[in-house]
Design an enzyme around this catalytic site. Structure first.
Site, mmCIF file in Angstrom:
data_model
loop_
_atom_site.group_PDB
_atom_site.id
_atom_site.type_symbol
_atom_site.label_atom_id
_atom_site.label_comp_id
_atom_site.label_asym_id
_atom_site.label_seq_id
_atom_site.Cartn_x
_atom_site.Cartn_y
_atom_site.Cartn_z
ATOM 1 N N CYS A 24 0.820 -1.179 -0.026
ATOM 2 C CA CYS A 24 0.031 -0.210 -0.025
ATOM 3 C C CYS A 24 0.831 1.231 0.034
ATOM 4 O O CYS A 24 1.776 1.150 0.933
ATOM 5 C CB CYS A 24 -0.755 -0.095 1.090
ATOM 6 N N GLU A 25 0.554 2.317 -1.034
ATOM 7 C CA GLU A 25 1.515 3.344 -1.139
ATOM 8 C C GLU A 25 1.052 4.307 0.027
ATOM 9 O O GLU A 25 2.070 5.512 0.315
ATOM 10 C CB GLU A 25 1.197 4.090 -2.493
ATOM 11 N N HIS A 26 0.261 4.248 0.963
ATOM 12 C CA HIS A 26 -0.021 5.061 2.091
ATOM 13 C C HIS A 26 0.844 4.624 3.294
ATOM 14 O O HIS A 26 0.929 5.605 4.169
ATOM 15 C CB HIS A 26 -1.581 5.354 2.259
ATOM 16 N N HIS A 27 0.993 3.329 3.373
ATOM 17 C CA HIS A 27 1.397 2.920 4.813
ATOM 18 C C HIS A 27 2.763 2.177 4.474
ATOM 19 O O HIS A 27 3.384 1.727 5.423
ATOM 20 C CB HIS A 27 0.509 2.174 5.622
ATOM 21 N N GLN B 287 -4.948 -0.408 -4.564
ATOM 22 C CA GLN B 287 -5.641 -1.555 -5.284
ATOM 23 C C GLN B 287 -6.422 -1.033 -6.661
ATOM 24 O O GLN B 287 -6.294 -1.723 -7.773
ATOM 25 C CB GLN B 287 -6.650 -2.209 -4.589
ATOM 26 N N HIS C 132 -5.735 -6.134 3.131
ATOM 27 C CA HIS C 132 -4.797 -4.804 3.271
ATOM 28 C C HIS C 132 -4.266 -4.797 4.595
ATOM 29 O O HIS C 132 -5.030 -4.751 5.492
ATOM 30 C CB HIS C 132 -5.638 -3.493 2.821
ATOM 31 N N CYS D 299 -2.689 -2.595 6.179
ATOM 32 C CA CYS D 299 -2.932 -1.265 6.840
ATOM 33 C C CYS D 299 -4.204 -1.424 7.368
ATOM 34 O O CYS D 299 -4.414 -0.611 8.383
ATOM 35 C CB CYS D 299 -2.534 -0.097 5.853
HETATM 36 ZN ZN LIG Z 1 -2.437 1.569 3.526
#
Ligand SMILES: [Zn+2]
Length: 230
Positions: free
Chosen positions: A121-124, A162, A190, A192
């Site tokens: 995941c590019e956010h976490h 995704q 996910h 995250c």
């Molecule tokens: Zn994430």
């Protein structure tokens, strides 16, 4: 992984016409945001620099980097980022394809299902993992079945969301096979969501990309029925 019926309720991501790719907003949602100089630095230099920074992160967290078990971690992480889990950022790692003539004149749907993938995941920067199901109708050319799997892995090996992963795979299959009829369904977990934040270990995320014939309800149903069959 628990198997769950994938239903038609998955909200498909609207296919984007190639003409729309010039639009900045659409572009940024489909293309992985990369700087133009992204690959000027050689991999070995990237590994060295990431290693230094990861060493700092561990140091700041208070870890004793003289400990035998931790000593090699900054280098291991840096190498894993560049050579493995984010290797799909670099276009030089894009799978090469050889097209074959559709000699059998097979004109029905071809489905490659249950392709296991691991992404981040590019956010976490924590794992997303799951199954991808890819289907297409041939326009006269076919590729080796393992190539479909390789394309999934290539786009998975990037920091991702995704939805983007789903569209990138769909667009690539269209491009490589010169076909307008592609279906992609991804069912993923996910970390995250599971291991932090709301801590829901059971929820899964479904995304879909349907173009051409796959926008037809009967074709879509045939594809989804096959995915759900054992
Ligand atoms: Zn994430």
């Amino acid at each position: 992984m628990r198997q769950k019926e994938i239903s038609l309720n998955i909200r498909p991501i609207k296919p984007v016409d190639d003409e729309d790719l010039g639009d900045d907003h659409v572009m940024s949602s489909i293309e992985t945001p990369l700087r133009p100089d992204a690959f000027e630095m050689p991999d070995e230099d990237k590994i060295q620099r990431i290693e230094k920074h990861f060493y700092d992160i561990m140091q700041i967290l208070g870890l004793d980097l003289n400990d035998d078990s931790l000593k090699g971690t900054p280098h291991r992480v840096a190498k894993m980022y560049v050579k493995e889990v984010f290797s799909g950022l670099n276009p030089k790692n894009r799978p090469h394809t050889r097209l074959f003539d559709n000699k059998y004149n097979y004109d029905q749907m071809l489905v490659e299902k249950d392709i296991t993938f691991y992404s981040h995941c590019e956010h976490h920067f924590v794992p997303i993992y799951g199954k991808a199901h890819v289907a297409y109708f041939s326009s006269g050319k076919v590729i080796g079945l393992s190539k479909i799997n390789r394309f999934v892995q290539y786009f998975a090996k990037r920091p991702q969301v995704q939805e983007r992963l789903t569209v990138q795979i769909g667009k690539e299959i269209e491009r490589v096979l010169h076909t307008e009829h592609v279906g992609v369904v991804i069912d993923a977990n996910h970390m995250c969501v599971a291991s932090r934040g709301v801590g829901d270990t059971n929820s899964r995320t479904g995304t879909a990309y349907f173009s051409g014939k796959f926008t037809d309800e009967n074709i879509k149903r045939e594809f989804l029925n096959y995915i759900n069959s054992k």
